[in-house]
Design an enzyme around this catalytic site. Structure first.
Site, mmCIF file in Angstrom:
data_model
loop_
_atom_site.group_PDB
_atom_site.id
_atom_site.type_symbol
_atom_site.label_atom_id
_atom_site.label_comp_id
_atom_site.label_asym_id
_atom_site.label_seq_id
_atom_site.Cartn_x
_atom_site.Cartn_y
_atom_site.Cartn_z
ATOM 1 N N ASP A 31 0.794 -1.291 0.123
ATOM 2 C CA ASP A 31 -0.019 0.069 0.122
ATOM 3 C C ASP A 31 0.923 1.236 -0.058
ATOM 4 O O ASP A 31 1.940 1.158 0.558
ATOM 5 C CB ASP A 31 -0.796 -0.046 1.400
ATOM 6 N N ASN B 195 1.288 3.308 -2.692
ATOM 7 C CA ASN B 195 1.955 3.698 -4.177
ATOM 8 C C ASN B 195 1.619 5.192 -4.451
ATOM 9 O O ASN B 195 2.051 6.003 -5.039
ATOM 10 C CB ASN B 195 1.412 2.920 -5.306
ATOM 11 N N GLY B 196 0.238 5.312 -4.217
ATOM 12 C CA GLY B 196 -0.317 6.938 -4.810
ATOM 13 C C GLY B 196 0.240 7.996 -3.751
ATOM 14 O O GLY B 196 0.549 9.172 -4.483
ATOM 15 N N HIS C 139 2.921 3.574 -8.819
ATOM 16 C CA HIS C 139 2.629 2.027 -9.180
ATOM 17 C C HIS C 139 3.771 1.736 -10.119
ATOM 18 O O HIS C 139 4.274 0.261 -9.697
ATOM 19 C CB HIS C 139 1.399 1.750 -10.123
ATOM 20 N N GLU D 1 -12.210 -5.134 -5.109
ATOM 21 C CA GLU D 1 -12.821 -3.589 -4.978
ATOM 22 C C GLU D 1 -12.011 -2.625 -5.799
ATOM 23 O O GLU D 1 -12.512 -1.487 -6.165
ATOM 24 C CB GLU D 1 -12.517 -3.126 -3.341
ATOM 25 N N TRP E 284 -11.632 -2.514 -8.915
ATOM 26 C CA TRP E 284 -12.448 -2.317 -9.964
ATOM 27 C C TRP E 284 -13.174 -1.013 -10.084
ATOM 28 O O TRP E 284 -13.377 -0.240 -11.074
ATOM 29 C CB TRP E 284 -13.452 -3.353 -10.464
ATOM 30 N N LEU F 120 10.602 -20.621 -4.388
ATOM 31 C CA LEU F 120 9.596 -19.744 -3.794
ATOM 32 C C LEU F 120 8.360 -19.965 -4.375
ATOM 33 O O LEU F 120 8.230 -19.681 -5.848
ATOM 34 C CB LEU F 120 10.231 -18.188 -3.833
ATOM 35 N N LEU G 9 -7.199 -5.291 7.015
ATOM 36 C CA LEU G 9 -6.876 -6.495 6.152
ATOM 37 C C LEU G 9 -7.485 -6.238 4.603
ATOM 38 O O LEU G 9 -7.109 -6.757 3.808
ATOM 39 C CB LEU G 9 -7.224 -7.652 6.662
HETATM 40 C C1 FPP Z 1 -2.179 0.188 -3.172
HETATM 41 O O1 FPP Z 1 -1.623 1.523 -3.284
HETATM 42 C C2 FPP Z 1 -1.469 -0.551 -4.517
HETATM 43 C C3 FPP Z 1 -2.193 -1.038 -5.449
HETATM 44 C C4 FPP Z 1 -3.643 -1.238 -5.356
HETATM 45 C C5 FPP Z 1 -1.509 -1.811 -6.558
HETATM 46 C C6 FPP Z 1 -0.356 -2.403 -6.173
HETATM 47 C C7 FPP Z 1 0.378 -2.844 -7.104
HETATM 48 C C8 FPP Z 1 1.862 -2.688 -7.302
HETATM 49 C C9 FPP Z 1 2.705 -2.587 -6.098
HETATM 50 C C10 FPP Z 1 2.591 -2.990 -8.717
HETATM 51 C C11 FPP Z 1 2.531 -4.413 -8.882
HETATM 52 C C12 FPP Z 1 1.643 -4.913 -9.735
HETATM 53 C C13 FPP Z 1 1.179 -5.949 -10.324
HETATM 54 C C14 FPP Z 1 -0.057 -6.054 -10.901
HETATM 55 C C15 FPP Z 1 2.169 -7.090 -10.139
HETATM 56 P P1 FPP Z 1 -2.556 2.459 -3.475
HETATM 57 O O2 FPP Z 1 -2.579 2.949 -4.985
HETATM 58 O O3 FPP Z 1 -3.806 2.295 -3.167
HETATM 59 O O4 FPP Z 1 -1.882 3.804 -2.747
HETATM 60 P P2 FPP Z 1 -2.512 5.143 -1.794
HETATM 61 O O5 FPP Z 1 -3.382 4.460 -0.923
HETATM 62 O O6 FPP Z 1 -1.493 5.946 -1.456
HETATM 63 O O7 FPP Z 1 -3.413 5.843 -2.874
#
Ligand code: FPP
Length: 265
Positions: free
Chosen positions: A30, A32-33, A47, A77, A79, A141, A201
């Protein structure tokens, strides 16, 4: 110029051997954004950086002796995110398969998909199935990729299949349900890691995680590198898992098992 070979990457990761490595680690990747926003970048940059980090963590897991890793890449979710972001996450999965499959295979990684392939565009669904087939005999793994995965959805499917199989209600045990989950045949996660300071979770492994240790960190996923991962594994090693028992019972169990080798010599 520094040339990074697979061998030198291994050396650069080298850490003291873990006394008690968890067998199965699950990760909610979690933040990335927020990582991107903090830098004035679009979410897509987060991402992409998160994907780069996933690459590092999979190699580190092999290095640290983790046997099974489950990653939450796309939930049922997710989607409801903007269409562009959904498409990007699909493209990332395809790109990871195209670019990384051969190296993952050579590293001994067995890829499994957990979740529903129905609903995923045909070409991508085929690639996922092919990647799983191609790596199926690897043993170093097991990497479960939770994509289009939801824990409640998984339980609904399990119940539907149990009913379809005609199993009598009185014959249904926890073991029956385990066998009908996507993770059938695998042990439950010992440790669930969630990055970015959230402590939920979010519908991830809700059955399998009943007794998992949970590790949360404020660090956003793209910055949660091998050293941070190692720290989480060390933290796990210092925990005492009681599975509903008392401390005294656990002590007794530990000394009982500790005596076994002496008796067998
Ligand atoms: C949550 O961060 C992350 C995701 C919903 C996607 C996770 C994907 C990756 C780490 C890339 C690898 C992907 C694949 C398909 C192998 P968020 O976007 O909810 O971040 P935020 O809560 O800060 O907005």
């Amino acid at each position: 110029m520094t040339i990074i070979t697979r061998e030198s990457r291994r050396k650069s990761l080298s850490k003291p051997r873990l006394e008690k490595a968890p067998e199965h680690v699950a990760i909610i990747m979690d933040g990335n954004g927020r990582w991107a926003r903090q830098r004035g970048l679009p979410r897509s940059a987060g991402h992409r950086q998160g994907t780069e980090n996933l690459r590092r963590i999979v190699r580190a897991a092999v290095e640290f002796g983790v046997r099974i890793m489950t990653i939450y890449a796309f939930s049922t979710e997710n989607w409801s995110r903007p269409r562009r972001e959904v498409m990007l996450l699909m493209r990332i999965l395809e790109m990871v398969i195209d670019r990384e499959l051969q190296e993952l295979h050579e590293e001994g990684v067995q890829i499994r998909h957990i979740g529903e392939l129905d609903g995923i565009e045909g070409r991508l669904a085929r690639k996922v199935a092919e990647a799983c087939e191609y790596t199926r005999d690897n043993q170093r793994l097991i990497l479960n990729v939770a994509f289009n995965y939801g824990g409640r959805d998984e339980i609904v499917h399990a119940v539907q299949n149990i009913v379809r199989a005609g199993i009598a209600p009185e014959d249904i045990t926890e073991g029956t349900i385990n066998r009908y989950l996507y993770t059938s045949g695998l042990p439950d996660p010992d440790l669930i890691i969630r990055t970015s300071g959230e402590s939920r979770l979010s519908n991830f492994l809700i059955w399998q995680g009943a007794y998992s240790e949970i590790y949360t960190t404020e660090t956003y996923w793209p910055d949660f590198g091998p050293s941070a991962f190692y720290e989480a594994l060390v933290d796990y090693g210092n925990r005492r898992r009681r599975f509903g028992k008392t401390d005294d019972q656990i002590e007794a169990d530990v000394s009982k098992y500790a005596r076994v080798p002496e008796r067998t010599i």
